[in-house]
Enzyme design. Structure first.
Site, PDB file in Angstrom:
ATOM      1  N   GLU A  50      45.669  46.088  37.259  1.00 52.94           N
ATOM      2  CA  GLU A  50      46.308  44.801  37.004  1.00 52.94           C
ATOM      3  C   GLU A  50      46.393  44.486  35.518  1.00 52.94           C
ATOM      4  O   GLU A  50      47.373  43.899  35.057  1.00 52.94           O
ATOM      5  CB  GLU A  50      45.572  43.671  37.739  1.00 52.94           C
ATOM      6  CG  GLU A  50      45.753  43.714  39.262  1.00 52.94           C
ATOM      7  CD  GLU A  50      47.211  43.574  39.683  1.00 52.94           C
ATOM      8  OE1 GLU A  50      48.035  43.081  38.900  1.00 52.94           O
ATOM      9  OE2 GLU A  50      47.530  43.978  40.824  1.00 52.94           O
ATOM     10  N   TYR A 133      47.080  34.608  37.224  1.00 57.80           N
ATOM     11  CA  TYR A 133      47.738  35.649  38.026  1.00 57.80           C
ATOM     12  C   TYR A 133      46.777  36.787  38.358  1.00 57.80           C
ATOM     13  O   TYR A 133      46.624  37.180  39.523  1.00 57.80           O
ATOM     14  CB  TYR A 133      48.980  36.234  37.320  1.00 57.80           C
ATOM     15  CG  TYR A 133      49.281  37.574  37.939  1.00 57.80           C
ATOM     16  CD1 TYR A 133      49.868  37.637  39.200  1.00 57.80           C
ATOM     17  CD2 TYR A 133      48.856  38.763  37.351  1.00 57.80           C
ATOM     18  CE1 TYR A 133      50.056  38.857  39.833  1.00 57.80           C
ATOM     19  CE2 TYR A 133      49.038  39.979  37.978  1.00 57.80           C
ATOM     20  CZ  TYR A 133      49.637  40.020  39.215  1.00 57.80           C
ATOM     21  OH  TYR A 133      49.794  41.210  39.852  1.00 57.80           O
ATOM     22  N   ASP A 151      53.419  36.211  39.788  1.00 56.89           N
ATOM     23  CA  ASP A 151      53.897  36.854  38.567  1.00 56.89           C
ATOM     24  C   ASP A 151      55.394  36.630  38.424  1.00 56.89           C
ATOM     25  O   ASP A 151      55.992  35.851  39.164  1.00 56.89           O
ATOM     26  CB  ASP A 151      53.562  38.346  38.605  1.00 56.89           C
ATOM     27  CG  ASP A 151      54.464  39.100  39.567  1.00 56.89           C
ATOM     28  OD1 ASP A 151      54.949  38.459  40.536  1.00 56.89           O
ATOM     29  OD2 ASP A 151      54.705  40.288  39.356  1.00 56.89           O
TER      30      ASP A 151
END
Length: 365
Positions: A50, A133, A151
């Site tokens: 991520e 996020y 996102d």
DNA sequence: AAATCGGGGGC
DNA sequence: GCCCCAGATTT
């Protein structure tokens, strides 16, 4: 739209979004890409993926992900890694503060959580480099916690499904979208659902004039598609153009080695190495003066083709010189390196690659 | 709220 | 060329 209208829209949004999970998950089950970080979604791997994927396309991340985890297979090893190593592992991926924050966070995870990433949204948010996020993505994908992960893909998909002309660059709009999505998360498959929304945005609900509505599992329930305005969505505030800067960059050569300089540990390309450079487009004579001030005696100067590098918010217009000099001590923070030492141990940003790629020829002369 | 922080892929 | 990407942090 003012704030009150935004809040009043959330219930309407939720009603339409209720129709999304079933067709979206069915599509995801049959169409999801096989990605390296999906095969074994342990928290550390999800976390690294991520961070790498922030503002970065899947294809760009692929070459970095396995290499990073092979070198630093555990959170403890990341916490103990040198800055030189982590920057070299990140070389070329951009946004280098991501990996500096990743290491800072790893140290905190070792100290505060016994080396285990916390299965808690707020605790994740408090770690360096993990924002709303990323915390939502890790919480849902690695731990199955019912948290949305909003996102750019999700904002685009949601804006089109809802036919919303709210400006998605506004924080209030992101929060409202997240709130609406939080209410419709399928509790048994939150990680898959969040990934499916992003996957749809990346593969089908493409930006600009490119949405593939004919193959979209949500076409039947998409209000933007029904009104034939999907291509106009989402609405997003325009960003200002980058500012041009002139620079003079030098390949300083002596005895088969090239000089590198360490950049400051804050600001642009923090902590990386660079080719020595000065502001403005210098003449050979002016450059020789600058080098003399650094205690460097020039033997020969030859100009290279100009190069340009575009960052998000600035542009370097670079004049380049290859400078052969007498081997001599360098100023503080400069080093002489061989070509193989550069390749193996020094992170040099891509901005310099137009000049650096000439090194194999030049250092052999 | 706006600025800063990289690099590249697709059109 | 232009857009924008599995955004976060600082000012």
């Amino acid at each position: 739209m003012n704030k009150n209208n935004l809040a009043s829209q959330i219930p309407e949004w939720q009603e339409r979004l209720t129709l999304v999970p079933a067709p979206l998950l069915a599509w995801y089950d049959k169409s999801a890409r096989v990605l390296p970080w999906r095969s074994n979604p342990v928290p550390y791997h999800v976390w690294v993926s991520e961070i790498m994927l922030q503002q970065t396309r899947v294809e760009a991340v692929k070459p970095y992900f396995d290499r990073f985890l092979s070198a630093l297979p555990t959170i403890e090893s990341l916490a103990g890694a040198s800055e030189e190593q982590i920057l070299k592992l990140w070389e070329g991926l951009g946004y280098y503060n991501r990996v500096r924050n990743l290491k800072k966070a790893a140290i905190q995870v070792v100290e505060r959580y016994s080396g285990q990433l916390p299965a808690d949204f707020e605790a994740l948010c408090s770690l360096p480099g993990i924002g709303v996020y990323t915390a939502g993505a890790i919480a849902s994908i690695a731990f199955g916690l019912p948290v949305p992960a909003v996102d750019g893909n999700v904002l685009r998909v949601a804006s089109r499904v809802l036919c919303s002309r709210e400006d998605i660059s506004k924080e209030a709009v992101k929060k409202a979208m997240a709130q609406a999505l939080a209410a419709i998360l399928p509790k048994d498959r939150v990680g898959d659902f969040n990934q499916a929304l992003m996957e749809l945005g990346a593969m089908v609900c493409l930006p600009g004039a490119a949405p593939r509505c004919e193959s979209c599992p949500l076409a039947a329930i998409c209000e933007g598609h029904r009104q034939s305005v999907a291509e106009e969505l989402p609405v997003k505030a325009a960003k200002k153009p980058p500012k041009a800067e002139e620079k003079t960059v030098v390949l300083l050569l002596a005895e088969g080695k090239v000089a590198l300089r360490k950049r400051p540990d804050t600001g642009l390309l923090a902590g990386l190495w660079e080719l020595p450079n000065w502001e403005g487009h210098l003449s050979p004579e002016a450059l020789q003066e600058c080098l003399g001030d650094c205690g460097i005696n020039v033997v020969r100067i030859s100009q290279m083709p100009d190069a340009r590098h575009v960052f998000t918010h600035r542009i370097w217009e670079m004049r380049g010189y290859a400078v052969y000099c007498e081997s001599s001590p360098l100023p503080e923070g400069w080093v002489w390196v061989t070509l193989s030492e550069l390749r193996e141990g020094y992170a040099l940003p891509g901005a310099f690659s137009a000049f650096a790629k000439q090194l194999p020829k030049l250092t052999s002369l």
